[in-house]
Design a protein around this motif. Structure first.
Motif, mmCIF file in Angstrom:
data_model
loop_
_atom_site.group_PDB
_atom_site.id
_atom_site.type_symbol
_atom_site.label_atom_id
_atom_site.label_comp_id
_atom_site.label_asym_id
_atom_site.label_seq_id
_atom_site.Cartn_x
_atom_site.Cartn_y
_atom_site.Cartn_z
ATOM 1 N N ARG A 208 12.302 3.745 -23.756
ATOM 2 C CA ARG A 208 10.929 3.986 -24.203
ATOM 3 C C ARG A 208 10.008 4.411 -23.074
ATOM 4 N N LYS A 233 15.285 8.268 -28.590
ATOM 5 C CA LYS A 233 14.203 8.342 -29.580
ATOM 6 C C LYS A 233 13.125 9.342 -29.187
ATOM 7 N N ASP A 235 9.928 9.030 -30.439
ATOM 8 C CA ASP A 235 8.826 8.083 -30.219
ATOM 9 C C ASP A 235 9.254 6.764 -30.857
ATOM 10 N N ARG A 236 8.350 5.851 -30.990
ATOM 11 C CA ARG A 236 8.737 4.537 -31.499
ATOM 12 C C ARG A 236 9.228 4.587 -32.940
ATOM 13 N N SER A 237 8.877 5.671 -33.632
ATOM 14 C CA SER A 237 9.120 5.691 -35.072
ATOM 15 C C SER A 237 10.452 6.311 -35.473
ATOM 16 N N ARG A 238 11.033 7.158 -34.593
ATOM 17 C CA ARG A 238 12.237 7.856 -35.060
ATOM 18 C C ARG A 238 13.110 8.320 -33.897
#
Ligand code: ZN
Length: 277
Positions: A208, A233, A235-238
């Protein structure tokens, strides 16, 4: 005038699998296609690991040769860097692909703990790999996973094993190794400049931390690394859709720091590499 930033794409690595992210390129054909898309998105340097048919990390020169040939064909001028990293590879085979004379190869200059293993680089192995790179005119990318490795680089230069000025990569965010802290990067960069004049550097943020560390590096005058080896990833979502998408992400923030993605020619000049033949 903006300042060129070399974007390295680390396409595969030793660890990620398709179960982690289906976009991780594993076969040579996938690796070549993934690199070409990343090249078109602004990457000028590719960091290459290869895998065997079962997807395990490999030192097989034939695999490296196939990927090298495909990238040379499809990505004119792109700098090709082979990993000599140890994870999942026999120690005595890590240098074998260097006979293929890639433009660059990674060189960790010491040992360090990772999350659940020792990343072991015996001083004799480090010296032997450095000597091989020197003799084959392969520019090392010094991998600094721990600050002692920066000072070990100076020792390699003093012993004639690494030709100055070095190109150094600071790897931040691996558990048990260097954390992703801006003050730490600033200190390391200042030490590098103080000890090894003319040195160039890149920073790689793991997981991250990838985009945040890239922003620090762009602001501090360094170069950047992205790719699925380091981070799966977007971003944090996908999950990231591809290596190219991660390259696009970092290319898009270059203008925030008066930077632009280096062309292959610019990248070769910055690193003191000959023009592509
Ligand atoms: Zn690697």
């Amino acid at each position: 005038m903006t300042i060129p930033a070399i974007i390295t794409v680390a396409i595969t690595g030793a660890v990620p699998s398709k179960a982690d992210n289906p976009a991780v390129p594993i076969s040579p054909a996938e690796q070549i296609a993934s690199t070409e898309a990343a090249f078109r998105a602004g990457a000028s340097l590719v960091h290459v690991h290869v895998r065997d048919d079962a997807g395990r990390s490999s030192s097989d020169p034939a695999r490296f040769a196939e990927v090298q040939a495909g990238i040379r064909d499809r990505c004119p001028g792109m700098i090709i860097q082979f990993s000599t990293g140890g994870r999942g590879r026999a120690q005595n085979e890590r240098a074998r692909p260097l006979d293929l004379k890639p433009d660059m190869a990674s060189l960790a200059t010491g040992s360090v703990n990772f999350a659940a293993q020792i990343y072991e680089n015996h001083p004799d192995l480090v010296a032997a790999m450095a000597a091989t790179m020197r003799d084959l005119a392969i520019k090392p990318e010094i991998e600094v996973f721990d600050l002692a490795m920066l000072y070990a680089t100076q020792s390699l230069i003093d012993r004639g094993l690494v030709v100055p000025p070095p190109h150094v990569q600071f790897v931040l965010g691996i558990p048990n190794a260097l954390p992703a802290r801006r003050r730490l990067l600033e200190f390391a960069v200042a030490e590098l400049a103080d000890l090894m004049s003319g040195a160039t550097w890149t920073a790689a943020g793991i997981g991250r931390h990838q985009l945040e560390v890239a922003r620090w590096a762009l602001e501090l005058g360094g170069h950047v690394r992205t790719g699925l080896e380091d981070n799966l990833k977007y971003d944090r979502s996908r999950l990231a859709a591809s290596n190219a998408e991660l390259v696009e992400q970092v290319a898009a923030v270059c203008p925030d720091y008066n930077r632009h993605p280096a062309t292959p020619g610019e990248a070769r000049a910055i690193l003191g590499l000959p023009p592509a033949s």
